[in-house]
Design a protein around this motif. Structure first.
Motif, PDB file in Angstrom:
ATOM      1  N   ALA A 153       0.983  -1.115   0.088  1.00  0.00           N
ATOM      2  CA  ALA A 153       0.128  -0.014   0.056  1.00  0.00           C
ATOM      3  C   ALA A 153       0.946   1.265   0.107  1.00  0.00           C
ATOM      4  CB  ALA A 153      -0.913   0.099   1.401  1.00  0.00           C
ATOM      5  N   PHE A 154       1.834   1.078   0.737  1.00  0.00           N
ATOM      6  CA  PHE A 154       2.883   2.373   0.585  1.00  0.00           C
ATOM      7  C   PHE A 154       3.360   2.621  -0.795  1.00  0.00           C
ATOM      8  CE2 PHE A 154       7.317   3.750   0.732  1.00  0.00           C
ATOM      9  CZ  PHE A 154       7.579   4.413   1.264  1.00  0.00           C
ATOM     10  N   ARG A 155       3.826   1.609  -1.517  1.00  0.00           N
ATOM     11  CA  ARG A 155       4.018   1.667  -2.759  1.00  0.00           C
ATOM     12  C   ARG A 155       3.002   2.254  -3.716  1.00  0.00           C
ATOM     13  NH1 ARG A 155       9.186  -0.770  -2.805  1.00  0.00           N
ATOM     14  NH2 ARG A 155       9.399  -2.505  -0.984  1.00  0.00           N
ATOM     15  N   THR A 156       1.935   1.638  -3.537  1.00  0.00           N
ATOM     16  CA  THR A 156       0.919   1.930  -4.590  1.00  0.00           C
ATOM     17  C   THR A 156       0.342   3.365  -4.288  1.00  0.00           C
ATOM     18  OG1 THR A 156      -0.053  -0.189  -4.423  1.00  0.00           O
ATOM     19  CG2 THR A 156      -1.649   1.595  -4.770  1.00  0.00           C
ATOM     20  N   LEU A 157       0.273   3.869  -3.075  1.00  0.00           N
ATOM     21  CA  LEU A 157      -0.414   5.379  -2.682  1.00  0.00           C
ATOM     22  C   LEU A 157       0.761   6.288  -3.350  1.00  0.00           C
ATOM     23  CD1 LEU A 157      -2.644   6.891  -1.486  1.00  0.00           C
ATOM     24  CD2 LEU A 157      -1.369   7.124   0.509  1.00  0.00           C
ATOM     25  N   ILE A 173       1.791  10.573  -3.014  1.00  0.00           N
ATOM     26  CA  ILE A 173       1.584  10.814  -1.582  1.00  0.00           C
ATOM     27  C   ILE A 173       2.321   9.735  -0.950  1.00  0.00           C
ATOM     28  CG2 ILE A 173       0.141  10.989   0.578  1.00  0.00           C
ATOM     29  CD1 ILE A 173      -1.987  12.162  -1.267  1.00  0.00           C
ATOM     30  N   MET A 174       3.527   9.758  -0.070  1.00  0.00           N
ATOM     31  CA  MET A 174       4.085   9.000   0.530  1.00  0.00           C
ATOM     32  C   MET A 174       3.867   8.721   2.045  1.00  0.00           C
ATOM     33  SD  MET A 174       8.293   8.197   0.634  1.00  0.00           S
ATOM     34  CE  MET A 174       8.319   8.616  -1.188  1.00  0.00           C
ATOM     35  N   GLY A 184       0.333   9.942   8.881  1.00  0.00           N
ATOM     36  CA  GLY A 184       1.723  10.527   9.040  1.00  0.00           C
ATOM     37  C   GLY A 184       2.455  10.352   7.644  1.00  0.00           C
ATOM     38  N   ARG A 185       3.205  11.317   7.255  1.00  0.00           N
ATOM     39  CA  ARG A 185       3.881  11.115   5.984  1.00  0.00           C
ATOM     40  C   ARG A 185       5.334   9.897   6.232  1.00  0.00           C
ATOM     41  NH1 ARG A 185       6.418  17.237   6.731  1.00  0.00           N
ATOM     42  NH2 ARG A 185       8.331  16.384   7.602  1.00  0.00           N
ATOM     43  N   GLY A 186       5.661   9.460   4.961  1.00  0.00           N
ATOM     44  CA  GLY A 186       6.374   8.343   5.117  1.00  0.00           C
ATOM     45  C   GLY A 186       8.061   8.490   4.948  1.00  0.00           C
ATOM     46  N   ASP A 187       8.336   9.960   5.002  1.00  0.00           N
ATOM     47  CA  ASP A 187       9.870  10.292   4.711  1.00  0.00           C
ATOM     48  C   ASP A 187      10.676   9.639   5.734  1.00  0.00           C
ATOM     49  OD1 ASP A 187       7.913  12.386   4.181  1.00  0.00           O
ATOM     50  OD2 ASP A 187       9.608  13.501   3.507  1.00  0.00           O
TER      51      ASP A 187
END
Lengths: 269, 414
Positions: free
Chosen positions: B350-354, B360-361, B392-395
């Motif tokens: 899902a991380f990769r898909t979004l 949006i990461m 939250g964001r994935g940075d």
């Protein structure tokens, strides 16, 4: 009569101070516990607190945390702790034993089952660090029905009103935590301890023992001069950690020898 | 009126917690006597300030001008088309200052700390988002700040550790126990018990002893209040379902709580399934745990047959916690919310898909919610709407994902 009350009454009648010792069941290995309990009694311990290991000992400092970790490495459990008390009672029917620990293993076993088995094993009371008076029902009633004592902590931050409500529930003795913080921490402020004990005495005639921060004969004597007894724990648990790997008799003798000067200091009062 | 008596007892969501901090059977205040007075003081101060319009105005002002609220409710059109099913809306908490929902709570608690006059704040942190959010508000108010973090998490979340240091906080690596979030919380509690006179403990989630689960919830409810109003404005009605990830559960309760009385809105909390709930290697106490007592409250826990807390497993440090906020345990038992689990692999997908479909990461924590929302959307009609809390964001997770991909990012710091 419960052994705790009998023990403290006798000491009071003789003008003596109680020496309460704390070790963790199964620390540093299961075979050391029973031998150390007997050795502590031989060196003058009056009441034995047996710590029930928990994965998250939130109110303990680093020394006792490590004791819990060493014990858990040997899969020590609450049931196993009850078995040790049963074994101890085969040769010692007088010395009171208090189980000190955290509430989750007790919840898991079930309060009623635990209290039944504890009474059968020869346990005399419980001191459950994270079960303050507000949360102590139904455990309190369950213990009372089996003539087991529920021992409560009082802290420097305990207000006068709370002292009243805690002492109304408490049994056995009152355990005054002499400093803010965790076990084994900081230095004692004996004047502050004296003042707080005077406050507590206004509310209760129960014997009062002081723990957290008793490091040697000097601090034991200073505290005992204003209390009915002292509790020593981190000093012993630290030694038991050092002795890990030694034969059980060695661990027992060398650990228990640490309380001899404390006993002498208390008896000099 | 008489036919109402035949209905099942309605749950009064406003009645929890009660005066003892209980949410039904859960919550309470299971702590050492040393901490009771501090909790009483905090409780009294909070009761007073909660009613104080000036305090609320100060909080709202900070949320607007410092955090950047309201956060958008974003219709993820391409993701919706990609999944094929219900419309997916993202509540963009990732756009908050510091990059996650955590700051809503630290702004609120920092205001409490300011009112208490205490000059030092401490916090526990898992992924580091709460630690960063605490260090941030401490920097802004000029308070001394120490953050406890499990040694394992310090390793996993090196970027956030450095962010906290840049913000002037001291990060203390906790080496005891499983060296993760629960151990950081133990250590923070010990610190608080020792330094209670001059220290305010900013708990990061809706767990801990009363009144923390309640006050953290209240501060996070801004998420759900906004999402509810935005749904009415943008969709023209309430959504059909809410989805949020649940570790301790603060972002989830913040979204869910303002919708609890909207019986037609389905509520899904997503726990970390780790290697799979069936493997036992997960962090999903509401799926596979039992009620017990840890960190001052009664709640569902992951523990062994002797009541020892067991190690949890999740790719996401922020969900790697063996307990859960007591209000979630309550919502599970009364059936108002359903708690499901998403495995590491599903969350990573899902991380990769979004990232690829919407640009949006998401944080790995929030990726669990996205993954479940995608599953759920497929089972719903196209005219239905789901609101997902993108907490939250994935940075912060880029290096974790690179590790999983077997890729070294850059060369070295030198």
């Amino acid at each position: 009569m419960n052994r705790i009350n009998e023990c403290l009454r006798t000491l009071q009648a003789e003008g003596k101070k109680a020496l309460v010792t704390y070790i963790v069941n199964g620390d540093p290995e299961p075979s050391a516990t029973l031998a150390t309990m007997h050795a502590l009694v031989a060196q003058g311990a009056n009441i034995l607190e047996l710590g029930v290991p928990f994965s998250d000992p939130m109110a303990d400092g680093p020394v006792i945390q490590l004791g819990h970790e060493r014990a858990l490495a040997h899969n020590t459990s609450l049931r196993g702790t009850l078995a040790v008390v049963s074994e101890f009672r085969k040769t010692n029917q007088q010395t009171p034993v208090v189980l000190m620990g955290y509430v989750n293993p007790m919840v898991r076993m079930g309060f009623e089952v635990l209290a039944d088995q504890a009474a059968a094993a020869g346990v005399d009371g419980f001191l459950t660090v994270d079960l303050p008076p507000e949360e102590s029902e139904p455990f309190n009633e369950i213990l009372k029905a089996r003539e087991l004592e529920n021992i409560f902590l009082l802290a420097p931050t305990t207000t006068d009103a709370r002292i009243g409500s805690i002492t109304a529930l408490a049994g056995g003795f009152l355990y005054y935590v002499s400093l803010k913080g965790v076990t084994g921490a900081g230095h004692l402020d004996i004047d502050a301890v004296t003042a707080k004990i005077a406050d507590i005495r206004r509310h209760s005639t129960l014997p009062l023992c002081v723990g957290f921060g008793i490091k040697d004969a000097q601090s034991a004597k200073a505290v005992a001069s204003v209390a009915d007894g002292v509790v020593v724990g981190s000093l012993l648990v630290s030694k038991m950690g050092e002795l890990a790997g030694q034969p059980a008799e060695q661990i027992a003798e060398q650990t228990a020898s640490l309380i001899a000067p404390l006993r002498a200091a208390l008896d000099s009062l | 009126m008489s036919n109402q008596e035949n209905k099942p007892t309605a749950v009064d969501y406003d009645a929890v917690p009660d005066a003892k901090g209980r949410f039904g059977d859960y919550g309470g205040r299971f702590v050492s006597e040393t901490l009771i007075h501090a909790l009483d003081e905090l409780d009294a101060m909070y009761r007073k300030l909660k009613q104080d319009p000036e305090f609320q105005a100060e909080f709202d002002h900070d949320l607007a001008h410092y955090v950047g609220r309201p956060s958008p409710l974003y219709f993820a059109e391409r993701l919706t088309a990609h999944v094929g099913g219900a419309k997916i809306y993202l509540k963009r908490e990732d756009l908050n200052h510091t990059g996650a929902h955590k700051v809503n709570n630290t702004i609120g608690q920092a205001l409490l700390a300011k009112h208490s006059g205490k000059q030092r704040v401490i916090a526990e942190t898992g992924a580091g988002q709460h630690g960063v959010a605490t260090a941030t508000v401490a920097a802004r108010l000029g308070l001394k700040c120490q953050v406890y973090m499990g040694a394992e998490d310090v390793r996993r979340q090196a970027l956030n550790v450095y962010r906290m240091k840049l913000l002037g906080a001291e990060v203390i690596a906790v080496e005891s126990g499983s060296r993760t979030l629960k151990d950081a919380m133990n250590e923070a509690m010990r610190d608080w018990a020792t330094n209670v006179d001059d220290t305010f403990y900013i708990i990061g989630t809706v767990a801990g002893p009363a009144p923390y689960p309640e006050l953290v919830r209240d501060f996070q409810c801004v998420i759900g209040r906004e999402a509810r109003a935005q749904s009415l404005a943008q969709i023209g009605r309430l959504p059909d379902a809410l989805v949020a990830c649940v570790g301790g559960g603060s972002n989830a309760i913040g979204l869910f709580h303002p919708f609890l009385k909207d019986a037609d809105v389905a509520i899904y909390g997503v726990e970390a399934g780790g290697d799979g709930v069936e493997t036992g290697r997960h962090a999903a106490p509401l799926n596979d745990g039992i009620p017990g007592i840890l960190h001052g409250n009664r709640t569902y826990l992951m523990e062994d047959e002797n009541g020892q807390i067991i190690e949890t497993h999740s790719v996401s440090a922020g969900l790697d916690y063996p307990g859960v906020g007591p209000e979630h345990s309550f919502l599970k038992d009364v059936g108002r919310a359903q708690y499901v689990a998403i495995n590491d692999d599903e969350a990573l997908a899902a991380f990769r898909t979004l990232t690829r479909v919407e640009g949006i990461m998401p944080a790995l924590e929030s990726s669990h919610a996205v993954a479940y929302a995608m599953k759920l959307a497929r089972t719903m009609d196209k005219d239905k709407c789901i609101v997902v809390n993108l907490s939250g964001r994935g940075d912060k997770d880029i290096l974790t994902v690179a590790d999983i991909d077997g890729i070294t990012v850059g060369t070295t710091n030198r």
